[in-house]
Design a protein around this motif. Structure first.
Motif, PDB file in Angstrom:
ATOM      1  N   ALA A  69       0.720  -1.267   0.039  1.00 32.67           N
ATOM      2  CA  ALA A  69      -0.180   0.123  -0.097  1.00 32.67           C
ATOM      3  C   ALA A  69       0.790   1.241   0.065  1.00 32.67           C
ATOM      4  N   GLN A  72       2.249   1.717  -3.427  1.00 36.79           N
ATOM      5  CA  GLN A  72       1.208   2.336  -4.213  1.00 36.79           C
ATOM      6  C   GLN A  72       0.847   3.787  -4.011  1.00 36.79           C
ATOM      7  N   GLN A  73       0.862   3.987  -2.581  1.00 33.22           N
ATOM      8  CA  GLN A  73       0.511   5.517  -2.329  1.00 33.22           C
ATOM      9  C   GLN A  73       1.677   6.351  -2.887  1.00 33.22           C
ATOM     10  N   GLU A  76       1.439   6.838  -6.490  1.00 29.73           N
ATOM     11  CA  GLU A  76       0.449   7.682  -7.046  1.00 29.73           C
ATOM     12  C   GLU A  76       0.594   9.334  -6.596  1.00 29.73           C
ATOM     13  N   THR A  80       0.363  12.260  -9.093  1.00 27.79           N
ATOM     14  CA  THR A  80      -0.580  13.191  -8.764  1.00 27.79           C
ATOM     15  C   THR A  80      -0.103  14.789  -8.294  1.00 27.79           C
TER      16      THR A  80
ATOM     17  N   LEU B  57      -1.511   6.021   5.893  1.00 27.69           N
ATOM     18  CA  LEU B  57      -1.721   6.040   4.574  1.00 27.69           C
ATOM     19  C   LEU B  57      -2.469   7.247   4.284  1.00 27.69           C
ATOM     20  N   PHE B  58      -2.271   8.103   3.370  1.00 22.30           N
ATOM     21  CA  PHE B  58      -3.184   9.172   3.246  1.00 22.30           C
ATOM     22  C   PHE B  58      -3.871   9.150   1.827  1.00 22.30           C
ATOM     23  N   SER B  59      -3.351   8.106   0.924  1.00 18.47           N
ATOM     24  CA  SER B  59      -4.167   8.151  -0.588  1.00 18.47           C
ATOM     25  C   SER B  59      -5.313   7.147  -0.400  1.00 18.47           C
ATOM     26  N   PRO B  60      -6.522   7.790  -0.608  1.00 17.17           N
ATOM     27  CA  PRO B  60      -7.869   6.893  -0.569  1.00 17.17           C
ATOM     28  C   PRO B  60      -7.426   5.899  -1.381  1.00 17.17           C
ATOM     29  N   ASN B  61      -7.044   5.774  -2.555  1.00 23.76           N
ATOM     30  CA  ASN B  61      -6.920   4.698  -3.503  1.00 23.76           C
ATOM     31  C   ASN B  61      -5.947   3.540  -2.792  1.00 23.76           C
ATOM     32  N   SER B  62      -4.854   3.972  -2.255  1.00 28.78           N
ATOM     33  CA  SER B  62      -3.761   2.920  -1.458  1.00 28.78           C
ATOM     34  C   SER B  62      -4.570   2.268  -0.313  1.00 28.78           C
ATOM     35  N   GLN B  65      -6.873  -0.217  -1.550  1.00 23.50           N
ATOM     36  CA  GLN B  65      -5.888  -1.267  -2.194  1.00 23.50           C
ATOM     37  C   GLN B  65      -5.543  -2.084  -1.077  1.00 23.50           C
ATOM     38  N   TYR B  66      -5.182  -1.432   0.159  1.00 21.35           N
ATOM     39  CA  TYR B  66      -4.682  -1.994   1.317  1.00 21.35           C
ATOM     40  C   TYR B  66      -5.775  -2.959   1.925  1.00 21.35           C
ATOM     41  N   ALA B  87      -7.071   8.280 -10.387  1.00 22.45           N
ATOM     42  CA  ALA B  87      -6.377   9.058  -9.642  1.00 22.45           C
ATOM     43  C   ALA B  87      -5.962  10.441 -10.375  1.00 22.45           C
TER      44      ALA B  87
END
Lengths: 174, 978
Positions: A69, A72-73, A76, A80, B57-62, B65-66, B87
């Motif tokens: 995660a 991925q973060q 991203e 972005t 984690l601050f990314s909504p998509n991550s 996924q998590y 995104a």
């Protein structure tokens, strides 16, 4: 065309023998990978992730769910926030990354991952323009950056950035 | 694991939907939009997931996924691709559209913004044969995209066409997880939710083009990037720096070797430097050292480099009660005590490389001669008055109490611990008899007032002359601000006659037959020490001290000494009318604290002169750090961590690194031979920068701004490091001829800067300075040349000069090393060897002594009175035994009894025994406990008096047999406060 060069550098660093063919789509030149045995893949991170899997280097995507995660973060984030960032946002990006990296070697912790590679590619143009003093102000980023650029096989298409090991400025009286 | 969400935040729809969809267990916390949950981000970012590892984690998509990953589903290329698209493409468009619709009411324009991504999604869906985006089953991609589109697509008026998309949207929206997430965040109202409006209002507006949801850099910048280039160099300055450089060493004079005795010379700047005389039986702490001897040393060294004719004298101040008292304690004569401690002082200063021309003492024949001469001259000229003085006398101790042996409440500010001569709180001078509730510091008894005839210096009669002189001296000299201010306040309050005699034995005898049993008061006597010490150095001392025409006098001291040097002593000298040299520059420091507390020998807090060398940190580094923090203008604090930081950043990485690199390049690339230099504009610019810093340095040093001048040195090496870094001589050496030449120039200029630094460093770090010059094989004339006039940065190591062997100058201070030093000098509980024994004792039954118990609970006045007498008796017994030099075991036993009695007394008085033990330290009694044992303490607090008594006894015993150590602790603790 930067994204394509990144992908080609990434292929080399992953040791992939047969370079893939890429093209881009749209105004933003999003990379597209055409492959023979399946649908095309669109997007830098998607393709990069695919390449890592192809190279059988899953550890570069993170070992645990948590690391995955995080990888991925930051991938991203690279797309972005860092890509096409406004000049005024650079400070925020450096500041945030700097505090994030304060207790970490790499973006996903202690393991080098794809996030480091792509973030390095993406942030290179920012770091290269920093004055020594700014580099020192964001010491953790600078340290991480220097680390990654010296990581075997990462720095392909980009010039090295000189990073001072010692501080020229100290925070106290400036 | 904890998920933070905020109402109205459309990103939260995603994560809540996925959370419910996966069924992962996780706390959900609703917070404000403004809440900064993720510590490393400078702006609030929600939703955020706190991972088990503590990372966010601050990314909504991550986050999605998590959660999916936790649920055991791997994400595929196709899922990744949709998430990446969401995104980078969809999300910016959606946010832009929401902004337009909700905040600007421009619903009609949304299709333009959304058309691209929506048709793309529609087409992709149409091309697929599966029900959902990636498969027949719902994937995380479906939920994420659905959630992103939910606010927009839930309002059918905003979208038309895109049939496949609509169908897919409805299909996904039927999932219970999606319904409830939409309900939670947007109350199921989609675009019309008030909370969405609130949320959007707080978001920075979207960027066009890239369409990113980001601020426009409205964030105020915390640290203004002030351009700290300290000087703007003009073209002329740069050229003139190059001209100076070209002059080389040749036509500049050399500094002559020092030849003793140094005497004032015609046509020279004759500078007499004194440091406040340290009191002899007080081991100096770092604050004492930086306050006077070290500061004066730096200035004297600097003056010598400048080619001034400098004489630096200092010595130990040896007369007074404290010495007498200490002598009694150690069973030595006062003279023996002075001899012993004079040597201790001398060796400490030697270790700190304080380069006195003469380090003398006040207990000499010359002192008597000169002090008596001044006395007679004052007497003859009618500046002395006689008066009957009421003095405090302690009947228990059988003597008049010197000011420092009385404590009481300040008559001016009611500070309860004012000393007999001065109040530490308000700084006012006090006559001991004016103290309210005075107590003898030795035995804590109340002293009585007795009359005795004394001599006074008639300050009011000298006031006018003093003021005239002060105006001249402070006007033309470099008096520090605090020195001027303290002096001004003294004179403004009006001067009173000041007593110059005391009823003591250990002092300079008053030669007047009517006062034959008296000695001079230390503050009349001690400053005369400067003169007598010089007289012991050379018979021609008067050429320095009676020669104001030729001599400039600098006095260095801590601020508490100011009045004696600016008012009292000048009055003595003015009144003596013998053309004395009076102070021209009075340089006073503020106080140096230790890790934000005071240095205290009695509490074992702080580093004392004799301990510094045991730390393994070189003397030069100590000097550097003390000077770096010199309390110049304001108090400063010694800190171990800071010391390590400064050592590692300034000395090792900045200064040492530059000098070492410069030297290494010469030896590695040019066979230790300084290469030819062809200066380019960039090099000249550096010369000008360095030249400017050199001028600043001289400017500051001339005005005794020692701490500020040190910064100039560090700035130069900073410039140097940058210069090397930019020019990369280590690379250019491998290039073509031009590159190699460039490498040579940069190396040559750098090594010359290093050479200049070695000279500028000399006053601060003499050993390092010498080492650098040795490594560079610098010609001896550099020390004299570079600092002449306003400073000359000349090329002192020309092309062809051979340097010596280069090696690193500094060592890193490791944090473990610093931590252990910090502990060692932190004053936490001095080690008691008794502790294991104490712990080994079987616990006695609680409350076994009911009497003691009562005593603890309520003060027993009758018993207290009895015990007070018993304590006094026992104390006398111990004193007598000690006086008779009885055997240690015998004394020890009696001391134990005494301690026991004291403890009983304090119990009877209803006090915790602890303060008594502490007080004991101030006592002249031999057996004192270092901070009381924690076990004993607990026992007392737990009202287990019996056990407490036992433990305290055990400790006391150990301490007694511990021998002289405690003695020292007690005594030093006392003298420290003076």
């Amino acid at each position: 065309m930067m994204a394509l060069r990144e992908l080609s550098s990434l292929e080399k660093s992953l040791g992939l023998k047969n370079p893939n063919k890429y093209c881009t789509q749209g105004d933003k030149k999003v990379p597209v990978l055409h492959s023979n045995n399946g649908p095309s893949l669109v997007g830098l991170v998607t393709i990069a992730t695919h390449l890592v899997q192809e190279a059988k280097r899953p550890e570069l995507l993170g070992g645990s769910a948590e690391h995955k995660a995080l990888v991925q973060q930051w991938l991203e984030y690279r797309l972005t926030k860092v890509d096409g960032c406004h000049k005024d946002d650079i400070k925020t990006i450096l500041k945030d990354l700097n505090s994030y990296l304060e207790d970490k070697v790499y973006l996903a912790g202690n393991q080098f991952t794809l996030a480091d590679t792509l973030m390095y590619y993406g942030i290179h143009h920012i770091i290269v323009d920093l004055a020594i003093q700014e580099k020192e102000k964001h010491m953790n980023v600078t340290r991480w950056f220097d680390h990654v650029q010296h990581y075997t096989g990462v720095r392909h298409h980009l010039p090295p950035v000189v990073v001072l090991r010692n501080r020229v400025y100290t925070s106290g009286h400036h | 694991m904890k998920l933070f969400v905020s109402d109205g935040n459309p990103h939260c729809v995603k994560v809540l939907a996925v959370l419910e969809f996966t069924g992962v267990k996780c706390d959900v916390k609703h917070v404000n939009h403004e809440e900064r949950v993720v510590p490393y981000l400078s702006r609030p970012a929600l939703p955020a997931l706190l991972l088990p590892s503590g990372t966010h984690l601050f990314s909504p998509n991550s986050i999605c996924q998590y959660l999916i990953e936790l649920n055991g589903q791997e994400s595929s290329d196709i899922v990744n691709q949709w998430l990446e698209w969401e995104a980078t493409e969809l999300q910016p468009a959606v946010m832009h559209a929401l902004h337009m619709v909700v905040l600007q009411g421009k619903g009609a324009e949304t299709p333009r913004v959304l058309q691209g991504p929506l048709s793309y999604l529609d087409q992709s869906l149409s091309q697929r044969t599966t029900l959902f985006l990636t498969a027949e089953m719902v994937s995380v991609a479906d939920v994420v995209l659905w959630a992103a589109l939910y606010p927009i697509l839930s309002d059918s008026s905003l979208v038309s066409g895109n049939q496949t998309l609509q169908l897919w949207f409805e299909r996904v929206g039927m999932l219970a997880a999606c319904v409830s997430a939409a309900q939670t965040v947007l109350q199921g109202k989609g675009l019309k939710a008030e909370s969405l409006k609130t949320y959007l209002q707080r978001q920075p507006t979207t960027h066009h083009g890239q369409g990113q949801v980001q601020g426009r850099g409205t964030q105020p910048c915390n640290s203004p990037e002030g351009d700290d280039d300290d000087c703007v160099l003009s073209e002329e300055e740069i050229q003139s720096a190059a001209v100076t450089w070209g002059k080389g060493l040749t036509d500049l004079p050399m500094v002559p070797e020092r030849q003793h005795p140094i005497l004032p010379q015609e046509g020279k700047r004759n500078v007499l430097v004194t440091s406040a005389l340290p009191y002899v039986n007080n081991v100096p702490h770092l604050g004492n050292i930086i306050g006077c001897v070290l500061s004066a040393d730096v200035f004297a060294r600097y003056g010598r480099l400048r080619g001034w004719n400098v004489l630096y004298v200092c010595g130990t101040d040896e007369y007074g009660t404290a010495t007498e008292n200490k002598a009694r304690e150690e069973g030595l004569t006062a003279q023996q005590i002075c001899d012993k401690y004079h040597a201790v002082h001398a060796s400490i200063y030697q270790w700190f490389q304080v380069d006195f021309d003469f380090f003398g003492r006040t207990t000499t024949k010359k002192q008597t001669e000169i002090a008596q001469n001044i006395f007679w001259r004052l007497h003859e000229r009618g500046f002395l008055l006689e008066d009957i003085v009421e003095q405090l006398r302690c009947e228990a101790c059988q003597r008049f109490l010197a000011d420092r042996f009385v404590e009481g409440t300040c008559p001016f500010c009611s500070y309860p611990e004012a000393r007999g001569d001065q109040c530490d709180k308000c700084g006012k001078l006090i006559n001991a008899v004016e103290l309210r509730e005075p107590t003898c510091k030795v035995c804590s008894q109340t002293p009585v007032v007795q009359s005795s005839k004394h001599l006074f210096l008639d300050l009011p009669k000298l006031e006018a002359e003093l003021e005239q002189w002060l105006e001249r001296s402070t006007g033309s000299g470099d008096w520090t601000a605090n020195a001027k201010q303290i002096t001004r306040s003294w004179v403004r309050d009006g001067l009173k006659p000041r007593c110059i005699t005391r009823d003591l034995k250990w002092g300079t005898p008053v030669p007047h037959p009517d006062f034959s049993d008296k000695v001079f008061y230390v503050w009349f006597d001690a400053p005369i020490g400067y003169l007598s010490i010089t007289a012991n150095y050379t018979d021609q001392w008067e050429k320095w001290w009676k020669n104001p025409q030729q001599v400039e006098l600098y006095n260095f001291m801590a601020k508490d000494n100011v009045p004696f040097h600016s008012v009292v002593f000048p009055c003595s000298l003015l009144g003596a009318q013998d053309n004395y040299t009076l102070v021209n520059h009075l340089v006073a420091t503020e106080y140096l604290n230790y890790e934000d507390t005071k240095f205290s020998k009695s509490r074992g807090v702080g580093v004392f002169g004799d301990m510094a060398k045991d730390t393994g940190i070189p003397s030069d580094v100590w000097r550097f750090y003390l000077l770096y923090l010199r309390p110049e203008g304001q108090d400063s604090a010694f800190s171990w961590v800071d010391m390590a930081t400064k050592n590692n950043s300034e000395l090792l990485n900045n200064l040492g690194n530059f000098i070492n690199r410069a030297g290494m390049f010469v030896s590695k690339f040019f066979e230790s031979c300084v290469p030819a230099m062809a200066l380019q504009q960039e090099d000249k610019r550096l010369l000008a920068q360095v030249g400017w810093e050199l001028k600043q340095y001289i400017n500051l040093m001339d005005r005794v701004k020692i701490r500020d001048a040190l910064k100039c040195i560090l700035n130069i090496s900073r410039h140097g490091n940058q210069y090397i870094q930019v020019n990369e001589p280590w690379k250019k050496i491998k290039g073509d001829e031009t590159d190699r030449q460039r490498s040579g120039t940069v190396t040559g200029v750098s090594v010359n800067v290093a050479c200049l630094l070695s000279v500028m460093l000399q006053p601060y770090m003499p050993t390092v300075s010498h080492t650098i010059r040795q490594q560079l094989n610098a010609p001896p004339s550099v020390t004299g040349t570079l600092l002449q006039g306003t400073g000359n940065f000349v090329c002192s190591l020309p092309a062809g000069h051979h340097i010596g062997t280069v090696s690193p100058l500094f060592q890193k201070l490791e944090s473990e090393q610093i931590e252990s030093l910090k502990k060692r000098f932190g004053g936490q509980q001095p080690k008691t060897t008794a502790q294991p024994d104490v712990n080994a004792q079987p616990a006695t039954t609680p409350a076994s002594d009911p009497a003691a118990q009562t005593a603890v609970n309520g003060a027993d006045a009758e018993r207290a009175r009895e015990l007070t007498l018993a304590v006094a008796e026992q104390a006398e017994k111990v004193r007598t035994l000690k006086g008779q030099k009885a055997e240690k075991t015998v004394i020890g036993a009696e001391v134990t009894k005494l301690l026991e009695l004291k403890k009983q007394l304090s119990l009877a008085e209803g006090k915790d025994p602890e303060p008594v033990l502490t007080k004991g330290k101030k006592n002249a009694q031999p057996a004192t406990t270092p901070a009381s044992d924690p076990a004993a303490q607990t026992a007392v607090n737990g009202a287990d008096a019996e056990r407490a008594r036992e433990l305290t006894l055990a400790v006391a015993e150990q301490v007694t047999w511990g021998g002289n150590k405690c003695n020292e602790l007690g005594i030093r603790g006392e003298t420290m406060e003076v």
